[in-house]
Design an enzyme around this catalytic site. Sequence first.
Site, PDB file in Angstrom:
ATOM      1  CB  CYS A   8     -22.932 -31.328   3.119  1.00  0.00           C
ATOM      2  SG  CYS A   8     -22.421 -32.757   4.105  1.00  0.00           S
ATOM      3  CG  ASP A 120     -27.572 -35.060  -1.452  1.00  0.00           C
ATOM      4  OD1 ASP A 120     -26.810 -36.036  -1.341  1.00  0.00           O
ATOM      5  OD2 ASP A 120     -28.569 -34.863  -0.728  1.00  0.00           O
TER       6      ASP A 120
HETATM    7  P1  4NP Z   1     -24.322 -35.178   2.476  1.00  0.00           P
HETATM    8  O1  4NP Z   1     -25.245 -36.283   1.774  1.00  0.00           O
HETATM    9  O2  4NP Z   1     -25.206 -34.005   2.814  1.00  0.00           O
HETATM   10  O3  4NP Z   1     -23.326 -34.832   1.400  1.00  0.00           O
HETATM   11  O4  4NP Z   1     -23.710 -35.851   3.683  1.00  0.00           O
HETATM   12  C1  4NP Z   1     -26.425 -36.766   2.346  1.00  0.00           C
HETATM   13  C2  4NP Z   1     -26.387 -37.756   3.301  1.00  0.00           C
HETATM   14  C3  4NP Z   1     -27.545 -38.258   3.825  1.00  0.00           C
HETATM   15  C4  4NP Z   1     -28.776 -37.776   3.384  1.00  0.00           C
HETATM   16  C5  4NP Z   1     -28.813 -36.758   2.429  1.00  0.00           C
HETATM   17  C6  4NP Z   1     -27.638 -36.255   1.902  1.00  0.00           C
HETATM   18  N1  4NP Z   1     -29.981 -38.299   3.897  1.00  0.00           N
HETATM   19  O5  4NP Z   1     -31.050 -37.895   3.428  1.00  0.00           O
HETATM   20  O6  4NP Z   1     -29.941 -39.151   4.804  1.00  0.00           O
END
Ligand code: 4NP
Length: 152
Positions: A8, A120
């Site tokens: 991800c 997300d």
């Molecule tokens: P992930 O979610 O890609 O599912 O781990 C996110 C975690 C952090 C951030 C964005 C998406 N961020 O912008 O910090």
Amino acid sequence: MKKVLFVCLGNICRSPLAEAIFNHHTRSLEIQADSAGTAAYHVGEQPDPRSIQVAQSNGVPIQHKARQFRAQDFETFDYVIAMDHSNYQSMKAIAPGEVENLYMLREFDPEGNGEMDVPDPYYGGDDGFVLIYEMISRSMDHLVAHIQSSQT
Ligand code: 4NP
């Protein structure tokens, strides 16, 4: 031993949850999952508390330390599985030429109806984590069947 990598953006919400669900689901099989993020924002961190909560409330052990995806992972892993289109494109952009082991998780979601993204959940509420838990869980049987059908 087949190796699967879930990817991800931050490697703290969706992909560590997918790794945990997959490893729990396949605990009697010779398949091992790991996870990574295309971004480096959260390297070294534990999964988001909301991913830990939804995993544990479903009896799924979860343990991971965030790391960034690297091109070499296309060689280390038999299957590289993106959570959304953006993750897919980011990995494709650093791939060493054409890669045949890059997938999107919801290709394997029997209720996906053509929708390919695991959204997300980072900036949303707890309900987003329940939603992604369900999407990921639903995709497991078909993903494992696909992996096993290509085993020689
Ligand atoms: P992930 O979610 O890609 O599912 O781990 C996110 C975690 C952090 C951030 C964005 C998406 N961020 O912008 O910090």
